[in-house]
Design a protein around this motif. Structure first.
Motif, PDB file in Angstrom:
ATOM      1  N   ILE A 118      -6.520   0.524  -0.304  1.00 10.41           N
ATOM      2  CA  ILE A 118      -6.696   0.011  -1.431  1.00 10.41           C
ATOM      3  C   ILE A 118      -7.190  -1.554  -0.919  1.00 10.41           C
ATOM      4  O   ILE A 118      -6.121  -2.285  -0.648  1.00 10.41           O
ATOM      5  CB  ILE A 118      -5.922   0.101  -2.501  1.00 10.41           C
ATOM      6  N   LEU A 119      -8.314  -1.977  -1.503  1.00 14.20           N
ATOM      7  CA  LEU A 119      -8.799  -3.410  -1.328  1.00 14.20           C
ATOM      8  C   LEU A 119      -8.717  -3.908   0.038  1.00 14.20           C
ATOM      9  O   LEU A 119      -8.771  -5.348   0.277  1.00 14.20           O
ATOM     10  CB  LEU A 119      -7.763  -4.188  -2.019  1.00 14.20           C
ATOM     11  N   ALA A 141       3.057   0.533  -3.874  1.00 20.24           N
ATOM     12  CA  ALA A 141       1.607   0.960  -4.401  1.00 20.24           C
ATOM     13  C   ALA A 141       1.528   0.277  -5.727  1.00 20.24           C
ATOM     14  O   ALA A 141       0.320  -0.035  -6.432  1.00 20.24           O
ATOM     15  CB  ALA A 141       1.889   2.524  -4.746  1.00 20.24           C
ATOM     16  N   PHE A 142       2.986   0.097  -6.442  1.00 18.98           N
ATOM     17  CA  PHE A 142       2.827  -0.996  -7.622  1.00 18.98           C
ATOM     18  C   PHE A 142       2.133  -2.085  -7.689  1.00 18.98           C
ATOM     19  O   PHE A 142       1.131  -2.474  -8.675  1.00 18.98           O
ATOM     20  CB  PHE A 142       4.285  -0.946  -8.259  1.00 18.98           C
ATOM     21  N   LEU A 185      -1.709  -3.107  -9.408  1.00 25.01           N
ATOM     22  CA  LEU A 185      -1.485  -4.422 -10.246  1.00 25.01           C
ATOM     23  C   LEU A 185      -2.652  -5.162  -9.953  1.00 25.01           C
ATOM     24  O   LEU A 185      -3.363  -5.723 -10.720  1.00 25.01           O
ATOM     25  CB  LEU A 185       0.015  -4.650 -10.387  1.00 25.01           C
ATOM     26  N   LEU A 186      -2.882  -5.265  -8.561  1.00 23.97           N
ATOM     27  CA  LEU A 186      -3.636  -6.582  -7.895  1.00 23.97           C
ATOM     28  C   LEU A 186      -5.242  -6.019  -8.198  1.00 23.97           C
ATOM     29  O   LEU A 186      -5.931  -6.678  -8.607  1.00 23.97           O
ATOM     30  CB  LEU A 186      -3.431  -6.690  -6.648  1.00 23.97           C
ATOM     31  N   LEU A 187      -5.366  -4.768  -7.908  1.00 23.50           N
ATOM     32  CA  LEU A 187      -6.532  -4.228  -8.188  1.00 23.50           C
ATOM     33  C   LEU A 187      -7.118  -4.214  -9.665  1.00 23.50           C
ATOM     34  O   LEU A 187      -8.341  -4.566  -9.851  1.00 23.50           O
ATOM     35  CB  LEU A 187      -6.562  -2.631  -7.561  1.00 23.50           C
ATOM     36  N   ALA A 196      -6.329   4.109 -12.133  1.00 22.39           N
ATOM     37  CA  ALA A 196      -5.501   3.050 -11.657  1.00 22.39           C
ATOM     38  C   ALA A 196      -4.319   2.630 -12.508  1.00 22.39           C
ATOM     39  O   ALA A 196      -3.274   2.599 -12.454  1.00 22.39           O
ATOM     40  CB  ALA A 196      -6.212   1.818 -11.170  1.00 22.39           C
ATOM     41  N   SER A 197      -4.812   2.714 -13.891  1.00 25.61           N
ATOM     42  CA  SER A 197      -3.957   2.234 -15.159  1.00 25.61           C
ATOM     43  C   SER A 197      -2.945   3.488 -15.172  1.00 25.61           C
ATOM     44  O   SER A 197      -1.787   3.086 -15.564  1.00 25.61           O
ATOM     45  CB  SER A 197      -4.763   2.318 -16.381  1.00 25.61           C
ATOM     46  N   GLU A 198      -3.576   4.628 -15.139  1.00 24.26           N
ATOM     47  CA  GLU A 198      -2.514   5.972 -15.136  1.00 24.26           C
ATOM     48  C   GLU A 198      -1.491   6.086 -14.136  1.00 24.26           C
ATOM     49  O   GLU A 198      -0.348   6.326 -14.394  1.00 24.26           O
ATOM     50  CB  GLU A 198      -3.259   7.168 -15.032  1.00 24.26           C
TER      51      GLU A 198
END
Length: 443
Positions: free
Chosen positions: A355-356, A393-394, A398-400, A413-415
């Protein structure tokens, strides 16, 4: 006295000028320069208007939709330029005379193939196929291949005159006749030449049916590395189409015996990055477009595709990583795939890491897979969710959301963030700001 002064003045005019660094600058005679590019002509050709141009320049002019002479603006009676041997020999002689100044002699260019010559060779290939003359067909295909590799201009001429369709038809004809073992030499040569003609048009792909597909799978399962590479590129070309016939091709491929096993083997024991990408793309089409995709996914899971994809993604280049994650995302649509991914120790670390880190597509796919795995585990003890929390992961999700992403990815991502938040009290999560408590803040 006056005449000698004039001679000296003329000599000074013809004398070569010098750069500030002392190097001699040679003036290329105007008749040796192409009127379009103004560079020294390497392959001078004369048009129907009598003006000489460099072949590459005038062909680009014509391909751009111009049918007039650039200098005279007269309509060209013929678009086939004729080699100007006199100018070419004069240029070569001038190059030889000035070789002491670093001028290299231009090689004598080969006359490019004409549409008539291409049509003649292709018609002979058709005749050889009807006669089942594998040896004769192979010689003709080798000739086409040699000419196509000679220059980009030759390749365009060959492709434009329908070589893709003729070669596809020839491959189909010899894959049906007798057995593949008897025609392996001509089939291998046709395939390697056909790859040069990619991408194929819809008509050319239409010639390749089930027997051609079986032949490609047979090549893909054989020990010859070059043959396996060409076979997977051929399969990728067949299934990577936006036409309505694409689903039928994918269905035929998925139902061909040994196809899944051969593709898995190629990913497990890679030949080169190109073949790995092609194999992953073919597998992706099978598990997303095939009418029997559940069956194929089950087969891939049993072969061990999930751990293989995770291992492949760890340090792979961007394109391979994206394709591997794409296949894994498709496999995780099934219960068997999700279960296998949940049981693998690499799943959470790899997904969170990507991720990112790789690309927007890799981020979207990683979030999608993470969402599927966490959602499936919520009804159980949430071991996957806890593992995701442990590898950060949290904070990453959150950063994403703070950085921004596509709307669909944002929803997933919100879910995921909500699911992770529900389990944060079950483990000790270190706030990254705790590491900076001792620092005095200026605000």
């Amino acid at each position: 006295m006056i005449s000698s002064w004039r001679r000296r003045r003329a000599a000074r005019r013809e004398e070569k000028s010098e750069h500030q660094n002392g190097e001699i600058e040679l003036t290329v005679p105007r008749e040796f320069r192409c009127p379009i590019s103004l560079d020294l002509m390497k392959d001078p050709v004369i048009l129907s208007t009598g003006i000489t141009y460099d072949r590459e320049s005038i062909e680009k002019w014509v391909e751009a939709g111009n049918f007039t002479c650039p200098l005279t603006n007269k309509v060209l009676r013929s678009l086939e330029p004729i080699p100007n041997h006199f100018i070419r020999k004069s240029i070569q002689h001038w190059c030889v005379e000035n070789r002491s100044h670093g001028i290299e002699r231009i090689p004598t260019p080969r006359v490019p193939i004409t549409s008539m010559e291409v049509s003649d060779i292709l018609s002979k290939i058709n005749v050889s196929c009807k006669r089942q003359d594998g040896k004769g067909c192979r010689i003709l295909v080798l000739k086409i291949k040699s000419l196509a590799k000679e220059s980009e201009r030759n390749k365009r001429c060959i492709v434009t005159n329908g070589a893709g369709g003729v070669l596809s038809g020839a491959f189909q004809a010899f894959s049906v006749a007798f057995s593949i073992d008897e025609n392996v030499d001509v089939l291998e040569e046709i395939l390697s030449t056909l790859i040069i003609m990619f991408p194929l048009d819809v008509e050319a792909k239409g010639f390749l049916s089930v027997s051609a597909m079986k032949c490609l799978i047979w090549f893909l399962s054989s020990g010859d590395l070059s043959r396996r590479r060409n076979a997977v590129l051929g399969l990728k070309e067949l299934v990577s189409s936006s036409s309505s016939d694409n689903r039928r091709k994918v269905k035929e491929l998925s139902e061909t015996e040994g196809a899944i096993e051969a593709l898995f083997k190629l990913i497990k024991d890679p030949i080169c990055p190109t073949s790995t990408k092609a194999a992953l793309l073919v597998v992706y089409h099978i598990i997303t477009l095939s009418s029997t995709k559940q069956k194929q996914v089950r087969k891939l899971v049993n072969l061990g595709m999930v751990p293989l994809l995770l291992e492949t993604s760890v340090d792979a280049e961007r394109s391979i990583c994206e394709k591997a994650l794409g296949v894994l995302d498709g496999i995780c649509n099934s219960e068997e795939g999700r279960q296998m991914a949940c049981n693998n120790a690499l799943s959470m670390p790899v997904l969170v890491k990507k991720i990112l880190r790789v690309s927007d597509l890799a981020t979207e796919l990683s979030v999608s897979i993470l969402w599927k795995l966490c959602k499936g585990e919520m009804e159980d003890h949430g071991s996957v969710v806890l593992e995701a929390l442990q590898v950060g992961a949290f904070q990453k999700i959150l950063l994403l959301l703070q950085v921004g992403c596509a709307e669909k990815t944002k929803e997933k991502a919100s879910e995921v963030l909500k699911m992770l938040n529900l389990h944060r009290n079950k483990m000790e999560c270190v706030d990254p700001m705790d590491n900076f408590k001792h620092l005095k803040r200026p605000f």
